[in-house]
Write a protein that holds these residues in place. Structure first.
Motif, mmCIF file in Angstrom:
data_model
loop_
_atom_site.group_PDB
_atom_site.id
_atom_site.type_symbol
_atom_site.label_atom_id
_atom_site.label_comp_id
_atom_site.label_asym_id
_atom_site.label_seq_id
_atom_site.Cartn_x
_atom_site.Cartn_y
_atom_site.Cartn_z
ATOM 1 N N THR A 47 0.829 -1.203 0.000
ATOM 2 C CA THR A 47 0.000 0.000 0.000
ATOM 3 C C THR A 47 0.866 1.256 0.000
ATOM 4 O OG1 THR A 47 -1.726 -1.185 1.193
ATOM 5 C CG2 THR A 47 -1.839 1.207 1.231
ATOM 6 N N ILE A 48 1.923 1.253 0.785
ATOM 7 C CA ILE A 48 2.833 2.400 0.835
ATOM 8 C C ILE A 48 3.556 2.575 -0.495
ATOM 9 C CG2 ILE A 48 4.934 3.301 1.911
ATOM 10 C CD1 ILE A 48 3.947 1.856 4.506
ATOM 11 N N LEU A 49 4.063 1.476 -1.039
ATOM 12 C CA LEU A 49 4.767 1.544 -2.325
ATOM 13 C C LEU A 49 3.846 2.012 -3.443
ATOM 14 C CD1 LEU A 49 6.872 -1.740 -2.136
ATOM 15 C CD2 LEU A 49 7.707 0.599 -1.909
ATOM 16 N N PHE A 50 2.601 1.532 -3.424
ATOM 17 C CA PHE A 50 1.652 1.933 -4.464
ATOM 18 C C PHE A 50 1.331 3.419 -4.360
ATOM 19 C CE2 PHE A 50 -2.666 2.353 -6.232
ATOM 20 C CZ PHE A 50 -2.405 1.934 -7.526
ATOM 21 N N ARG A 55 2.296 8.647 -7.540
ATOM 22 C CA ARG A 55 2.809 10.014 -7.705
ATOM 23 C C ARG A 55 3.694 10.167 -8.941
ATOM 24 N NH1 ARG A 55 2.356 12.879 -2.614
ATOM 25 N NH2 ARG A 55 1.450 11.457 -1.104
ATOM 26 N N VAL A 56 4.248 9.058 -9.438
ATOM 27 C CA VAL A 56 5.182 9.170 -10.565
ATOM 28 C C VAL A 56 4.710 8.434 -11.816
ATOM 29 C CG1 VAL A 56 7.217 9.551 -9.113
ATOM 30 C CG2 VAL A 56 6.558 7.223 -9.717
ATOM 31 N N ALA A 57 3.631 7.673 -11.725
ATOM 32 C CA ALA A 57 3.188 6.860 -12.861
ATOM 33 C C ALA A 57 1.904 7.413 -13.464
ATOM 34 C CB ALA A 57 2.973 5.420 -12.406
ATOM 35 N N THR A 58 1.632 6.963 -14.675
ATOM 36 C CA THR A 58 0.395 7.349 -15.346
ATOM 37 C C THR A 58 -0.767 6.530 -14.786
ATOM 38 O OG1 THR A 58 0.605 5.672 -17.068
ATOM 39 C CG2 THR A 58 1.667 7.808 -17.490
ATOM 40 N N MET A 63 -3.290 1.318 -12.918
ATOM 41 C CA MET A 63 -4.387 0.350 -12.987
ATOM 42 C C MET A 63 -3.855 -1.088 -12.990
ATOM 43 S SD MET A 63 -7.098 2.085 -12.826
ATOM 44 C CE MET A 63 -8.335 0.896 -13.227
ATOM 45 N N GLN A 64 -2.666 -1.304 -13.520
ATOM 46 C CA GLN A 64 -2.083 -2.646 -13.563
ATOM 47 C C GLN A 64 -1.645 -3.128 -12.184
ATOM 48 O OE1 GLN A 64 1.172 -2.278 -16.275
ATOM 49 N NE2 GLN A 64 -0.138 -2.024 -18.067
ATOM 50 N N TYR A 65 -1.439 -2.203 -11.262
ATOM 51 C CA TYR A 65 -0.889 -2.561 -9.958
ATOM 52 C C TYR A 65 -1.874 -2.384 -8.812
ATOM 53 C CZ TYR A 65 3.672 -3.185 -12.017
ATOM 54 O OH TYR A 65 4.717 -3.657 -12.762
ATOM 55 N N ILE A 66 -3.146 -2.184 -9.110
ATOM 56 C CA ILE A 66 -4.137 -2.081 -8.044
ATOM 57 C C ILE A 66 -4.265 -3.443 -7.383
ATOM 58 C CG2 ILE A 66 -6.576 -1.749 -7.518
ATOM 59 C CD1 ILE A 66 -6.626 0.440 -9.594
ATOM 60 N N LEU A 67 -4.116 -3.446 -6.071
ATOM 61 C CA LEU A 67 -4.177 -4.693 -5.307
ATOM 62 C C LEU A 67 -5.619 -5.168 -5.238
ATOM 63 C CD1 LEU A 67 -2.373 -6.606 -3.670
ATOM 64 C CD2 LEU A 67 -2.901 -5.240 -1.658
#
Length: 78
Positions: A47-50, A55-58, A63-67
């Motif tokens: 959650t912290i990493l996401f 803040r830096v990704a589009t 959307m590819q990394y939503i847990l």
């Protein structure tokens, strides 16, 4: 609140590092040998990493990394 000034190359490196770490956590979360308590700690770290990644990704990359939520996991298992 802190500010950070980075150039495009540094942003790409930050994205790469965050993606790699999040991929490892996602892989480990699927491992049935890992204890539930450890997985919970891994989810908190994810959650912290996401939050940093957002803040830096589009939007598309995010959307590819939503847990997946627990409800989504249960639907996939059924």
């Amino acid at each position: 609140m802190l500010g950070l000034l980075v150039n495009n190359r540094e942003v790409e490196e930050i994205q790469y590092l965050l993606k790699r770490e999040m991929d490892e956590i996602l892989f480990d979360l699927k491992d049935t040998r890992i204890d539930h308590i450890v997985k919970r700690a891994m989810e908190e770290r994810y959650t912290i990493l996401f939050a940093l990644f957002r803040r830096v990704a589009t939007h598309k990359e995010c959307m590819q990394y939503i847990l997946p939520t627990k409800k989504q996991k249960q639907k996939k298992e059924s």
